[in-house]
Each structure stands twice: as C-alpha cells, then as structure tokens.
Scaffold this active site. Structure first.
Site, PDB file in Angstrom:
ATOM      1  N   ASP A 255       0.807  -1.219   0.000  1.00 33.51           N
ATOM      2  CA  ASP A 255       0.000   0.000   0.000  1.00 33.51           C
ATOM      3  C   ASP A 255       0.842   1.272   0.000  1.00 33.51           C
ATOM      4  O   ASP A 255       0.599   2.184  -0.792  1.00 33.51           O
ATOM      5  CB  ASP A 255      -0.940   0.018   1.221  1.00 33.51           C
ATOM      6  CG  ASP A 255      -2.100  -0.956   1.057  1.00 33.51           C
ATOM      7  OD1 ASP A 255      -2.480  -1.224  -0.106  1.00 33.51           O
ATOM      8  OD2 ASP A 255      -2.610  -1.434   2.078  1.00 33.51           O
TER       9      ASP A 255
ATOM     10  N   ARG B  35       1.089   5.168  16.917  1.00 33.03           N
ATOM     11  CA  ARG B  35       0.667   6.210  15.961  1.00 33.03           C
ATOM     12  C   ARG B  35       1.102   7.624  16.344  1.00 33.03           C
ATOM     13  O   ARG B  35       1.628   8.353  15.503  1.00 33.03           O
ATOM     14  CB  ARG B  35      -0.841   6.146  15.726  1.00 33.03           C
ATOM     15  CG  ARG B  35      -1.344   4.829  15.141  1.00 33.03           C
ATOM     16  CD  ARG B  35      -0.471   4.309  14.049  1.00 33.03           C
ATOM     17  NE  ARG B  35      -1.028   3.131  13.378  1.00 33.03           N
ATOM     18  CZ  ARG B  35      -0.349   2.373  12.537  1.00 33.03           C
ATOM     19  NH1 ARG B  35       0.914   2.654  12.255  1.00 33.03           N
ATOM     20  NH2 ARG B  35      -0.904   1.329  11.966  1.00 33.03           N
TER      21      ARG B  35
ATOM     22  N   ASP C  98      -6.723   4.462  13.151  1.00 33.83           N
ATOM     23  CA  ASP C  98      -5.383   5.009  12.945  1.00 33.83           C
ATOM     24  C   ASP C  98      -5.385   6.354  12.226  1.00 33.83           C
ATOM     25  O   ASP C  98      -4.604   7.243  12.545  1.00 33.83           O
ATOM     26  CB  ASP C  98      -4.510   3.996  12.193  1.00 33.83           C
ATOM     27  CG  ASP C  98      -4.128   2.820  13.075  1.00 33.83           C
ATOM     28  OD1 ASP C  98      -4.028   3.030  14.306  1.00 33.83           O
ATOM     29  OD2 ASP C  98      -3.938   1.706  12.561  1.00 33.83           O
TER      30      ASP C  98
ATOM     31  N   SER D 148      -4.462  -8.457   7.628  1.00 33.31           N
ATOM     32  CA  SER D 148      -3.851  -7.142   7.735  1.00 33.31           C
ATOM     33  C   SER D 148      -3.184  -7.071   9.112  1.00 33.31           C
ATOM     34  O   SER D 148      -3.837  -7.248  10.138  1.00 33.31           O
ATOM     35  CB  SER D 148      -4.931  -6.063   7.600  1.00 33.31           C
ATOM     36  OG  SER D 148      -4.435  -4.856   8.134  1.00 33.31           O
TER      37      SER D 148
END
Ligand code: ARG
Length: 421
Positions: free
Chosen positions: A16, A96, A125, A176
């Site tokens: 990605d 994050r 996120d 994922s």
C-alpha cells in the site's frame, strides 16, 4: 513557476505505501520523501530504503525510534494500567502518535509542505495520525491515499505491476497486520467472522497451548516506580526486557487476545492481538500495586486506567487531559518499586509472589496465629457505627426490601425460609 511541493510519507515498504509513493506523485504532483520508523519489527532498513528510492522517492529517511517508543509511550501506558476495554495493550494505538511526531519533525527539517500515511477511511489510525498532526504541526497538509483512492487489494497489485513497483511474493496475504515491539494487531480474512476460532497461522510470537512445555517456568520481574527494570535479577534495557520476556512467555503459550472491539468511528470489529510481554507485565505491575497502594488509590486507579486507555485509543495522546492524568500517574507510581514472581505455564501467567520495601501489608495485623496484634474489641465499636445507617433504613424500609419496592425487581430480602420442626 512555483516550486514543487514535498510530502513526507510514513513508509513501511509494503504494497500500500509503495503504491502511495507513485499515486501521490501522479495525483498531487509532489516530491515524496519516505520515512520508515522502526518501533520494533523492522529488521532491514537498507532494503526498505532501496525499495522507496527505486519506486520513485526523492529521499528515504530511516529512524530507529524503539527507545523513545519504550520510554515515552509503552512504559507510561503500562504504569497507568492502560488496557483498552480491559484487554488490549494498545500496541498499534501507542505507535501512531510517535510516528506522527516523527513525520512532523522530518517534515519541518526537510521544509516539506505535507505529510502522508497509509491509514484507511474506516479505522482508528487515521484519527490518531490526523489529530496528532493537527496538534503538532497544523501548518502541514495531511494526505491519506488509502482513504482517497478507490482501489481494492487486487487493483493495488495491478497498479504496482503497471508502475514497476516491486511487490513481495507474499503479497496475497490473508491478514492485515500491524506489528511493533509491544505487540501485533491482526485483522481481516477469516477473522472477520467472530464465531471462527483464529487459525494458528495468525500467531507468530506465541505457541499454541498444546505445544507449550509441560514444565512451568518462574520469572521474577523487578519494578522501579512502576517501570520494569529487571528479569530474574538481571538489569535490562526496556527493549531487551520486552523482547526477552516476550520470547519466554510466548514459549509458554501466553500472549493471545481475541476481542470484539468498539472502534472510535462507531464500528465493532473483531481484533486479534499477540502481546506476550504485555500479558505478563500488566498483571505483575498490578500485583505490585496491590501490595504498596492504599485501597482508595487502587479503586481510583480503575478509573484512571480506563480513561487513560480511552485517551490513547481515541487518538488524544497529545492533549491537556493526558498531560494532567500522566502527572497523577507519575505521582502514584512513586511507591511501585519491588519484585513480582510469576509462574508461566500452558497459556497462563499467574502471580505467585510479591515483595517491596514499600509494602503496606502488615503480617502481625492480618495473621490468625499467636503473633496477632489486631485489636479485636475495636471491631465491635466499628461495626456498631458502620451498621447504623442500614439499621435505620431497615426500621422504616424493610417492608419495601421484602417486596422489591414496588419496582420490577427481585426483593433483596428473600421470602421466609420453610423448614421442618
Ligand atoms: N484495532 C486496533 C487499533 O485500533 C488495531 C488496528 C491494527 N491495524 C491493522 N492493520 N491490523 O489500535
């Protein structure tokens, strides 16, 4: 002619974010600088940097942020007892705001106009990144390609092939996964059915219980002011301690979490986590607190832990409330120094011993043997006053307690007991 804009993209090296390099160049006509942050789990910076440059990045930056991650994020959350919905040690959620901080730092240093990250439009996120960046560097534009493009995974693979972006052989992966030092977060595929037991291939750091050794293993964890500092008497850096404990606990089948979780954006999702070190450190830390903290402090900690976890989960790391709550935690952790012994066996971690110079446990008060110093007679006066209020209530309200107060509730006083004479 105006100068071409520059964006700093948080880059993992996966499909990605690799596609995002090209996509941003095409869609936004910006130069792309990639930032790869190691919060644990990145073992080859060189390969990732090469891939970024090959895919078209103007510059590839790599930062080992593991120490900061432990000192500023993981251990403060542990000291606060922060487990989201009582189970999730927040590995992804804690990472994050740190990545956002690194993005902001690099963007300022490189004179960039924007930053970008690979979050989708339906997760937590994106909120954590965007809100953190709004606090730290409000002048930067934030781009989230996966939130904007309408590509399926197959589309992204096709896009990569068309643009000569090297794709890994395992690109058709069934899950994922987000992974750092503190834990792994796994979603998608068969896991989306909450009735289906997670298959073994979801896990990487822990054995299944049937493959764990029969012999239990004992580990002693030393804490200083709520921070774990030693394993079995050996002083360790935070990184080493987490990695070593993760290996030991994982071997005994400890570390797996299966939660149906409430996301900030309103969705319920089935989440699998793997965090062997956390699943030992949280109970050990709590056991030490039980020894050294007053009942009032412990009761209040339940509120603090839940609120702290919500702050982290909901993307409010950089907030006034967090700063103030952190000050309370720093104060209450000053007494949390000592050693906890745990027994690890067949998927379970049980605290079996605790000691501290700050212990509030007084054996001569609690013992039932002849060394007892507790004043038994004082209990009579205590109970007289303690029971005074319920006694008065009984005098005027016992009838209501026998009928359920007329509300649709069971009476708290059961009916007369019948018995044979
Ligand atoms: N639901 C978790 C969180 O919000 C984990 C998300 C992990 N992401 C992933 N791609 N598996 O913190």
């Amino acid at each position: 002619m105006s100068k071409k804009k520059t964006v700093v993209l948080a880059y993992s090296g996966g499909l990605d974010t690799s596609v995002a390099i090209k996509w941003i160049q095409e869609k936004y006509d910006m130069d792309v600088i990639t930032l790869t942050a190691n919060l644990g789990g990145v073992d080859d910076f060189t390969a990732i940097k090469e891939k970024a440059l090959k895919t078209g990045a103007k510059k590839a930056v790599a930062i080992d942020a593991r120490e900061q991650f432990v000192e500023y994020f993981i251990f403060p959350a542990l000291r606060a007892g922060a487990l989201y919905e009582n189970v999730y040690p927040l590995a992804t959620a804690l990472g994050r705001p740190l990545i956002a901080k690194l993005l902001a730092d690099v963007a300022v240093k490189e004179g960039a106009d924007a930053v970008a990250h690979g979050s989708t439009g339906k997760g937590n996120d994106q909120v954590r990144f965007d809100v953190s960046l709004q606090v730290l560097a409000p002048h930067l534009e934030v781009i989230a390609p996966l939130r904007e493009w309408n590509m399926t995974r197959d589309d992204a693979i096709k896009y990569a092939q068309k643009n000569n972006i090297p794709i890994a052989v395992n690109v058709k992966k069934p899950y994922s996964i987000d992974e750092n030092l503190w834990g792994r977060s796994i979603e998608c595929g068969v896991l989306e059915d909450p009735w289906v037991e997670p298959p073994e291939d979801v896990y990487k750091w822990s054995r299944g219980v049937k493959d764990a050794p029969d012999e239990p293993e004992y580990v002693e964890i030393g804490f200083e002011q709520g921070v774990p500092v030693s394993l079995n008497g050996d002083k360790k850096s935070g990184i080493d301690l987490i990695e070593d404990l993760s290996r030991i606990a994982g071997k005994h089948g400890i570390g797996r979490i299966d939660n149906l979780e409430n996301r900030l954006i309103g969705i319920k999702s089935r989440e699998i986590y793997e965090a062997p070190a956390a699943l030992v450190l949280f109970p050990a830390h709590k056991a030490l607190e039980s020894l050294v903290m007053s009942k009032d402090s412990l009761r209040f900690n339940e509120v603090v832990s839940a609120r702290y976890a919500d702050i982290v989960y909901n993307g409010l790391w950089f907030s006034q409330f967090h700063q103030d709550l952190a000050a309370y935690v720093a104060s209450n952790q000053r007494v949390v120094t000592g050693v906890v012994r745990v027994r690890l066996s067949k998927g379970s971690c049980v605290v079996v011993g605790r000691k501290s110079d700050n212990s509030l446990y007084n054996r001569s008060l609690s013992t039932y043997d002849s060394s007892d110093t507790f004043d038994h007679k004082a209990a009579i006066g205590f109970i007289k006053l303690y029971g005074l209020s319920p006694k008065i209530q009984g005098k005027c309200q016992l009838d209501m307690m026998k009928t359920g107060s007329g509300a649709n509730a069971k009476p708290v006083v059961p009916p007369e007991t019948e018995y044979e004479d």
